[in-house]
Structures are given as structure tokens and as C-alpha cells.
Design a protein around this motif. Sequence first.
Motif, PDB file in Angstrom:
ATOM      1  N   MET A   1       0.847  -1.187   0.000  1.00  0.00           N
ATOM      2  CA  MET A   1       0.000   0.000   0.000  1.00  0.00           C
ATOM      3  C   MET A   1       0.888   1.244   0.000  1.00  0.00           C
ATOM      4  SD  MET A   1      -3.232   0.758   2.452  1.00  0.00           S
ATOM      5  CE  MET A   1      -2.369   0.399   3.982  1.00  0.00           C
ATOM      6  N   LYS A   2       0.513   2.190  -0.859  1.00  0.00           N
ATOM      7  CA  LYS A   2       1.311   3.418  -0.924  1.00  0.00           C
ATOM      8  C   LYS A   2       1.197   4.187   0.390  1.00  0.00           C
ATOM      9  CE  LYS A   2       1.347   4.150  -5.841  1.00  0.00           C
ATOM     10  NZ  LYS A   2       1.115   5.036  -6.958  1.00  0.00           N
ATOM     11  N   ASN A   3       2.291   4.789   0.801  1.00  0.00           N
ATOM     12  CA  ASN A   3       2.226   5.554   2.048  1.00  0.00           C
ATOM     13  C   ASN A   3       3.301   6.635   2.098  1.00  0.00           C
ATOM     14  OD1 ASN A   3       4.689   4.565   3.694  1.00  0.00           O
ATOM     15  ND2 ASN A   3       3.781   2.703   2.861  1.00  0.00           N
ATOM     16  N   GLU A   4       3.099   7.544   3.033  1.00  0.00           N
ATOM     17  CA  GLU A   4       3.993   8.694   3.196  1.00  0.00           C
ATOM     18  C   GLU A   4       4.788   8.570   4.495  1.00  0.00           C
ATOM     19  OE1 GLU A   4       4.124  11.411   1.038  1.00  0.00           O
ATOM     20  OE2 GLU A   4       2.863  10.211  -0.294  1.00  0.00           O
ATOM     21  N   LEU A   5       4.948   7.354   4.959  1.00  0.00           N
ATOM     22  CA  LEU A   5       5.559   7.155   6.273  1.00  0.00           C
ATOM     23  C   LEU A   5       6.973   7.722   6.344  1.00  0.00           C
ATOM     24  CD1 LEU A   5       4.975   5.968   9.024  1.00  0.00           C
ATOM     25  CD2 LEU A   5       5.861   3.784   8.229  1.00  0.00           C
ATOM     26  N   ASP A   6       7.756   7.463   5.309  1.00  0.00           N
ATOM     27  CA  ASP A   6       9.149   7.959   5.362  1.00  0.00           C
ATOM     28  C   ASP A   6       9.206   9.483   5.343  1.00  0.00           C
ATOM     29  OD1 ASP A   6       8.247   7.943   2.752  1.00  0.00           O
ATOM     30  OD2 ASP A   6      10.220   7.557   1.895  1.00  0.00           O
ATOM     31  N   VAL A   7       8.228  10.099   4.667  1.00  0.00           N
ATOM     32  CA  VAL A   7       8.191  11.566   4.617  1.00  0.00           C
ATOM     33  C   VAL A   7       7.918  12.124   6.015  1.00  0.00           C
ATOM     34  CG1 VAL A   7       6.964  13.563   3.656  1.00  0.00           C
ATOM     35  CG2 VAL A   7       7.361  11.520   2.240  1.00  0.00           C
ATOM     36  N   TYR A   8       6.901  11.585   6.659  1.00  0.00           N
ATOM     37  CA  TYR A   8       6.549  12.057   8.013  1.00  0.00           C
ATOM     38  C   TYR A   8       7.670  11.734   9.000  1.00  0.00           C
ATOM     39  CZ  TYR A   8       1.739  13.365   6.941  1.00  0.00           C
ATOM     40  OH  TYR A   8       0.624  13.998   6.451  1.00  0.00           O
ATOM     41  N   ARG A   9       8.267  10.559   8.849  1.00  0.00           N
ATOM     42  CA  ARG A   9       9.334  10.167   9.775  1.00  0.00           C
ATOM     43  C   ARG A   9      10.543  11.100   9.632  1.00  0.00           C
ATOM     44  NH1 ARG A   9      13.574   7.134   9.213  1.00  0.00           N
ATOM     45  NH2 ARG A   9      12.996   6.291   7.178  1.00  0.00           N
ATOM     46  N   SER A  10      10.901  11.394   8.380  1.00  0.00           N
ATOM     47  CA  SER A  10      12.029  12.304   8.147  1.00  0.00           C
ATOM     48  C   SER A  10      11.714  13.695   8.684  1.00  0.00           C
ATOM     49  CB  SER A  10      12.339  12.394   6.651  1.00  0.00           C
ATOM     50  OG  SER A  10      12.610  11.127   6.147  1.00  0.00           O
ATOM     51  N   ARG A  11      10.462  14.104   8.484  1.00  0.00           N
ATOM     52  CA  ARG A  11      10.045  15.439   8.957  1.00  0.00           C
ATOM     53  C   ARG A  11      10.277  15.570  10.456  1.00  0.00           C
ATOM     54  NH1 ARG A  11       3.828  16.423   9.780  1.00  0.00           N
ATOM     55  NH2 ARG A  11       4.469  15.343  11.670  1.00  0.00           N
ATOM     56  N   ASP A  12       9.993  14.490  11.173  1.00  0.00           N
ATOM     57  CA  ASP A  12      10.145  14.530  12.627  1.00  0.00           C
ATOM     58  C   ASP A  12      11.545  14.113  13.096  1.00  0.00           C
ATOM     59  OD1 ASP A  12       7.539  15.249  12.537  1.00  0.00           O
ATOM     60  OD2 ASP A  12       6.799  13.692  13.895  1.00  0.00           O
ATOM     61  N   GLY A  13      12.405  13.820  12.142  1.00  0.00           N
ATOM     62  CA  GLY A  13      13.785  13.466  12.500  1.00  0.00           C
ATOM     63  C   GLY A  13      13.908  12.169  13.274  1.00  0.00           C
ATOM     64  N   LEU A  14      13.031  11.221  12.980  1.00  0.00           N
ATOM     65  CA  LEU A  14      13.075   9.928  13.674  1.00  0.00           C
ATOM     66  C   LEU A  14      13.763   8.891  12.802  1.00  0.00           C
ATOM     67  CD1 LEU A  14       9.384   9.691  14.983  1.00  0.00           C
ATOM     68  CD2 LEU A  14      11.426   9.951  16.387  1.00  0.00           C
ATOM     69  N   SER A  15      14.508   8.017  13.445  1.00  0.00           N
ATOM     70  CA  SER A  15      15.041   6.868  12.706  1.00  0.00           C
ATOM     71  C   SER A  15      13.956   5.800  12.661  1.00  0.00           C
ATOM     72  CB  SER A  15      16.280   6.323  13.402  1.00  0.00           C
ATOM     73  OG  SER A  15      15.904   5.733  14.627  1.00  0.00           O
ATOM     74  N   GLN A  16      14.153   4.822  11.790  1.00  0.00           N
ATOM     75  CA  GLN A  16      13.177   3.726  11.730  1.00  0.00           C
ATOM     76  C   GLN A  16      13.093   3.016  13.077  1.00  0.00           C
ATOM     77  OE1 GLN A  16      14.325   1.192   8.441  1.00  0.00           O
ATOM     78  NE2 GLN A  16      13.112   2.383   6.973  1.00  0.00           N
ATOM     79  N   GLY A  17      14.246   2.853  13.708  1.00  0.00           N
ATOM     80  CA  GLY A  17      14.273   2.162  15.001  1.00  0.00           C
ATOM     81  C   GLY A  17      13.524   2.928  16.073  1.00  0.00           C
TER      82      GLY A  17
END
Lengths: 68, 136
Positions: A1-17
Motif C-alpha cells: 500500500m502506498k504511504n507517506e511514512l518515510d516523509v513524516y518520519r524524516s520530517r520529525d527526524g526519527l530513525s526507523q528504530g
Amino acid sequence: MKNELDVYRSRDGLSQGELAETVGVSRQTINAIERERYDPSLELAFKLAAQFDCSVADLFDPDIDASE
Amino acid sequence: MTDSPATTRLSKRRTYRRLMYGSVLGGTAVSLLLRYFDYPLVGEAVYWVGLLAFFVIWKGSDVQLMDERDWALERRASLTALQLVVAVAVPGAAALRLLTWLTDYTAPPIVRGAFYGYIGLFIAFGLSYLWHRSRL
């Protein structure tokens, strides 16, 4: 499913972990969602949306045609 | 540079998961070796220690070792395994029956045992499915 998760995560400066830890899943799960290899459960989708203070629809696009 | 709590926790998760699967695999491998070298009782004990360690680590660790993706992977793997077994067992069983009826061939006990095992697996699956269906 398409998503913007990496965009939001980068915006908040969070790592995947860090994001994984916050919502209670593994880093691999976050990675799989971002790569559109795994569709999260409704519960996880809501947790992620709450984390980024947005709606589930802002984060995820079902893109029905692509899944058929 | 110090690790964040999240990194530490994920690292712990990885360690625990490795320990969990390692205990079963290691225990089984050592057990097989011991049986090979004619120490069947010690081998059995080591096997059970490995198995129990798996459950102790799984249930006893303070971090969540499995998440929804792990369960989804297990569901997919189970389905694939069942489909593979069906693909082998259904035509295989028919072939064995035909061979028995049309010729005087009798399948060796190990082959018949394997097919009974498959049948048992499907009965267990069917019962489990019905049980879950009654609850969902």
C-alpha cells in the motif's frame, strides 16, 4: 500500500528504530511498510497516524488498482 | 556516541531473538550429535533444554520479541507450507492407491507413515480452523 511514512518520519527526524520503538513494532516492520512490502494492521496504522498527529488517510493511500 | 534507548531496546530484541532461535537449533543439533555418538538420553535432555530455553526467553524477556509482521509472515508461511503439502500429498496418495490396486506394489511403511502424518496435519488444521471460526 502506498504511504507517506518515510516523509513524516524524516520530517520529525526519527530513525526507523526510534519510530518502531514508539509504536511497539520491529524496525524491520517499519522498513517493510515504507518499502510498501507490508500493509500494517488498522491498529498500527492508527498508532502511526497518532504519532505524526495526522489522519490515517494522510499517511496511507490504499491505491486499490495497484493491489489488484 | 551513546545509543538511544530505542536502539538499545531493538538491539536487545535482536539478541533475544537470536538466543531464542539459537537455543532450539543449537539444542537440536547437539542432541542429534549426541544421539549419533550413542548418548541418546543426554541428547534428549539437551533437546528439551533447548526447547524450554526458547519458551523461557520468549515469555520471560522484557521486550516484545514478535510483532504483527512476524505473525503475518507465519500465516503466509503456514499457507504456503499447506499448499505445498497438498500439491505433493493429494496426487501422491492417489498414485499410491492406484499402484496398490492395479499392481502388487505396496508402499514402504515410511511412505505410508508420511501420508498418515499429512492426513493428521490436515485433520489438526481443520479442527483448528473450525475452533477459530466459532470464535470469530
